[in-house]
Scaffold this active site. Sequence first.
Site, PDB file in Angstrom:
ATOM      1  N   LYS A   1      10.118 -15.870 -11.100  1.00 39.58           N
ATOM      2  CA  LYS A   1       9.177 -14.855 -11.583  1.00 39.58           C
ATOM      3  C   LYS A   1       8.029 -15.532 -12.337  1.00 39.58           C
ATOM      4  O   LYS A   1       8.271 -16.401 -13.187  1.00 39.58           O
ATOM      5  CB  LYS A   1       9.930 -13.900 -12.522  1.00 39.58           C
ATOM      6  CG  LYS A   1       9.078 -12.763 -12.995  1.00 39.58           C
ATOM      7  CD  LYS A   1       9.854 -11.823 -13.894  1.00 39.58           C
ATOM      8  CE  LYS A   1       8.886 -10.826 -14.507  1.00 39.58           C
ATOM      9  NZ  LYS A   1       9.459 -10.117 -15.631  1.00 39.58           N
TER      10      LYS A   1
ATOM     11  N   LYS B   1      -9.381  -5.681  19.590  1.00 41.73           N
ATOM     12  CA  LYS B   1      -7.932  -5.876  19.685  1.00 41.73           C
ATOM     13  C   LYS B   1      -7.398  -5.473  21.057  1.00 41.73           C
ATOM     14  O   LYS B   1      -6.186  -5.443  21.273  1.00 41.73           O
ATOM     15  CB  LYS B   1      -7.229  -5.100  18.567  1.00 41.73           C
ATOM     16  CG  LYS B   1      -7.712  -5.560  17.176  1.00 41.73           C
ATOM     17  CD  LYS B   1      -6.940  -4.923  16.049  1.00 41.73           C
ATOM     18  CE  LYS B   1      -7.590  -5.257  14.716  1.00 41.73           C
ATOM     19  NZ  LYS B   1      -6.671  -5.329  13.601  1.00 41.73           N
TER      20      LYS B   1
ATOM     21  N   ASP C   1      -2.899  -6.851   5.076  1.00 42.25           N
ATOM     22  CA  ASP C   1      -3.782  -7.841   5.707  1.00 42.25           C
ATOM     23  C   ASP C   1      -3.675  -9.198   5.039  1.00 42.25           C
ATOM     24  O   ASP C   1      -4.142 -10.193   5.589  1.00 42.25           O
ATOM     25  CB  ASP C   1      -5.231  -7.342   5.667  1.00 42.25           C
ATOM     26  CG  ASP C   1      -5.446  -6.208   6.668  1.00 42.25           C
ATOM     27  OD1 ASP C   1      -4.894  -6.304   7.783  1.00 42.25           O
ATOM     28  OD2 ASP C   1      -6.121  -5.214   6.322  1.00 42.25           O
TER      29      ASP C   1
ATOM     30  N   LYS D   1     -12.516  -2.001  16.425  1.00 45.76           N
ATOM     31  CA  LYS D   1     -11.098  -2.410  16.492  1.00 45.76           C
ATOM     32  C   LYS D   1     -10.540  -2.232  17.895  1.00 45.76           C
ATOM     33  O   LYS D   1      -9.826  -3.085  18.410  1.00 45.76           O
ATOM     34  CB  LYS D   1     -10.268  -1.580  15.514  1.00 45.76           C
ATOM     35  CG  LYS D   1     -10.183  -2.260  14.176  1.00 45.76           C
ATOM     36  CD  LYS D   1      -9.501  -1.450  13.126  1.00 45.76           C
ATOM     37  CE  LYS D   1     -10.056  -1.917  11.794  1.00 45.76           C
ATOM     38  NZ  LYS D   1      -9.706  -1.102  10.683  1.00 45.76           N
TER      39      LYS D   1
ATOM     40  N   ASN E   1       0.861  -1.193   0.000  1.00 41.88           N
ATOM     41  CA  ASN E   1       0.000   0.000   0.000  1.00 41.88           C
ATOM     42  C   ASN E   1       0.893   1.236   0.000  1.00 41.88           C
ATOM     43  O   ASN E   1       2.100   1.124   0.215  1.00 41.88           O
ATOM     44  CB  ASN E   1      -0.943  -0.042   1.215  1.00 41.88           C
ATOM     45  CG  ASN E   1      -0.152  -0.039   2.509  1.00 41.88           C
ATOM     46  OD1 ASN E   1       0.477   0.937   2.866  1.00 41.88           O
ATOM     47  ND2 ASN E   1      -0.150  -1.184   3.205  1.00 41.88           N
TER      48      ASN E   1
ATOM     49  N   PHE F   1      -4.076   2.087  14.840  1.00 41.89           N
ATOM     50  CA  PHE F   1      -4.618   3.038  13.873  1.00 41.89           C
ATOM     51  C   PHE F   1      -5.743   2.355  13.114  1.00 41.89           C
ATOM     52  O   PHE F   1      -5.728   1.127  12.953  1.00 41.89           O
ATOM     53  CB  PHE F   1      -3.527   3.485  12.894  1.00 41.89           C
ATOM     54  CG  PHE F   1      -2.716   4.640  13.409  1.00 41.89           C
ATOM     55  CD1 PHE F   1      -1.885   4.487  14.511  1.00 41.89           C
ATOM     56  CD2 PHE F   1      -2.796   5.894  12.813  1.00 41.89           C
ATOM     57  CE1 PHE F   1      -1.146   5.550  15.009  1.00 41.89           C
ATOM     58  CE2 PHE F   1      -2.057   6.971  13.289  1.00 41.89           C
ATOM     59  CZ  PHE F   1      -1.235   6.793  14.387  1.00 41.89           C
TER      60      PHE F   1
HETATM   61  O1  C5P Z   1      -7.773  -4.103  10.874  1.00 38.35           O
HETATM   62  P1  C5P Z   1      -6.859  -3.040  10.406  1.00 38.35           P
HETATM   63  O2  C5P Z   1      -5.778  -3.512   9.503  1.00 38.35           O
HETATM   64  O3  C5P Z   1      -7.541  -1.798   9.884  1.00 38.35           O
HETATM   65  O4  C5P Z   1      -6.203  -2.538  11.764  1.00 38.35           O
HETATM   66  C1  C5P Z   1      -5.329  -1.532  11.776  1.00 38.35           C
HETATM   67  C2  C5P Z   1      -4.425  -1.628  12.975  1.00 38.35           C
HETATM   68  O5  C5P Z   1      -3.978  -2.978  13.133  1.00 38.35           O
HETATM   69  C3  C5P Z   1      -3.163  -0.814  12.791  1.00 38.35           C
HETATM   70  O6  C5P Z   1      -2.753  -0.340  14.054  1.00 38.35           O
HETATM   71  C4  C5P Z   1      -2.195  -1.831  12.197  1.00 38.35           C
HETATM   72  O7  C5P Z   1      -0.872  -1.478  12.446  1.00 38.35           O
HETATM   73  C5  C5P Z   1      -2.601  -3.101  12.900  1.00 38.35           C
HETATM   74  N1  C5P Z   1      -2.410  -4.336  12.104  1.00 38.35           N
HETATM   75  C6  C5P Z   1      -1.625  -5.350  12.618  1.00 38.35           C
HETATM   76  N2  C5P Z   1      -1.456  -6.502  11.928  1.00 38.35           N
HETATM   77  C7  C5P Z   1      -2.054  -6.693  10.732  1.00 38.35           C
HETATM   78  C8  C5P Z   1      -2.877  -5.689  10.199  1.00 38.35           C
HETATM   79  C9  C5P Z   1      -3.032  -4.507  10.908  1.00 38.35           C
HETATM   80  O8  C5P Z   1      -1.081  -5.181  13.703  1.00 38.35           O
HETATM   81  N3  C5P Z   1      -1.866  -7.820  10.074  1.00 38.35           N
END
Ligand code: C5P
Length: 400
Positions: free
Chosen positions: A287, A339, A277, A335, A208, A321
């Site tokens: 490749k 979390k 994600d 979240k 991203n 975040f």
């Molecule tokens: O669920 P989402 O990806 O929006 O959550 C965002 C938060 O979760 C951010 O603080 C990001 O750094 C963290 N995150 C994480 N591990 C992942 C995806 C996101 O710790 N695989």
Amino acid sequence: MLKGKEIILGVTGSIACYKAVEVVSRLRKLGANVNVVMTDSAKQFVAPLTFQTISCNPVHTGVFDIKEYNIEHVSLAKKAELIVIAPATANVISKMASGIADDLLTATVLAARSKILVVPAMNEGMFRNPILQENIRKLRRHGFLFAGPSKGGLACGEEGEGRMIEPSEIVDEVVKLIGARQDLKGKKVIVTAGPTREFIDPVRFISNPSSGKMGFALAEEARDRGAEVVLISGPVGIKAPQGVRYIPVTSAEQMRNAVNNAFNVCNAVIMSAAVSDWESSGCAADKIKAREGPLELKLNRTPDIIAGLGRKKGKRVLVGFALETNGLIKNAKIKLKEKNLDLVVANRASNGYPFGSDTNRVVIIERSGKTTELPELPKSEIARKIIDKIVNIFTTKVRN
Ligand code: C5P
């Protein structure tokens, strides 16, 4: 400690002028930008060239020096966060108390909205004079701050009160007034930043546009406030800040390992990284050849780093975040709960914003449900507000 701080040092006619040179040197070493304004009498004691060389700025002397379209006393007054007058003679103190503005320094003081620190230097008789004392009281009532004088040997050969305090003491006062607060001293903070890259073959990856700017600003702010900082960042195009432990990583898996390694001894984790994600179910050894027709990829979820930390966080403060394109507050609150976070910083993604931008608009949501909506601000300012909240949580956790 004074990085980016704009300070005006007003120097007036006293033998203690030579010590003001050391004040400038010390302020600069702490990162401040110092503009020196000298009165005519000060120039009798130390040449402007000395101050100019030490401050690396032109020395300002005349009220009628008009630079470009700026009226100098107003433009100087506007940009300063603090005006220090050291040494301050009985004459300048009394002029300021009367609102007189007949030279650049007094005109600047009159136009200023910043804090003003007055550091007197004079003979004891002058200092004890009731008229001067009345003027000092008047200035104090109007918010002027005073440091010193101390007792000791005076230029006239007498011993007594009226001696300017030492340059190191003046600088200590400045740091107390405008220096970075050391409210994270003794704390260890992990900050994650930037994107992660999940390779599908040796030359292609899923990622991203995160620039890492928010995380780097957080790491700098935590460092400036006294924390020991571990900054774990995915690939970004900005330079690692000095004075932090910098661990560059590439994938979510590597970021998780780096965070877990540092986690046991930390007091807070700020996960500002835009962790991917999904990752490819297996990175191809070679490749992938471009063929006709679509390419199907199987993607697996990456480890949710912050959720894992939430399950074992103990007394640590955990900040996440939430970048959303819709349902900002609702999703961010989910979240925070799921979390087990202490704070979530919600921001909306639209048309590429805030990726790569120096500013952002965020809402900070606390466990209590309290939300703080901030206007569009530089990421450094947002970092400051987030760290303020973290310090608050530390303070309440200690109290409980
Ligand atoms: O669920 P989402 O990806 O929006 O959550 C965002 C938060 O979760 C951010 O603080 C990001 O750094 C963290 N995150 C994480 N591990 C992942 C995806 C996101 O710790 N695989």
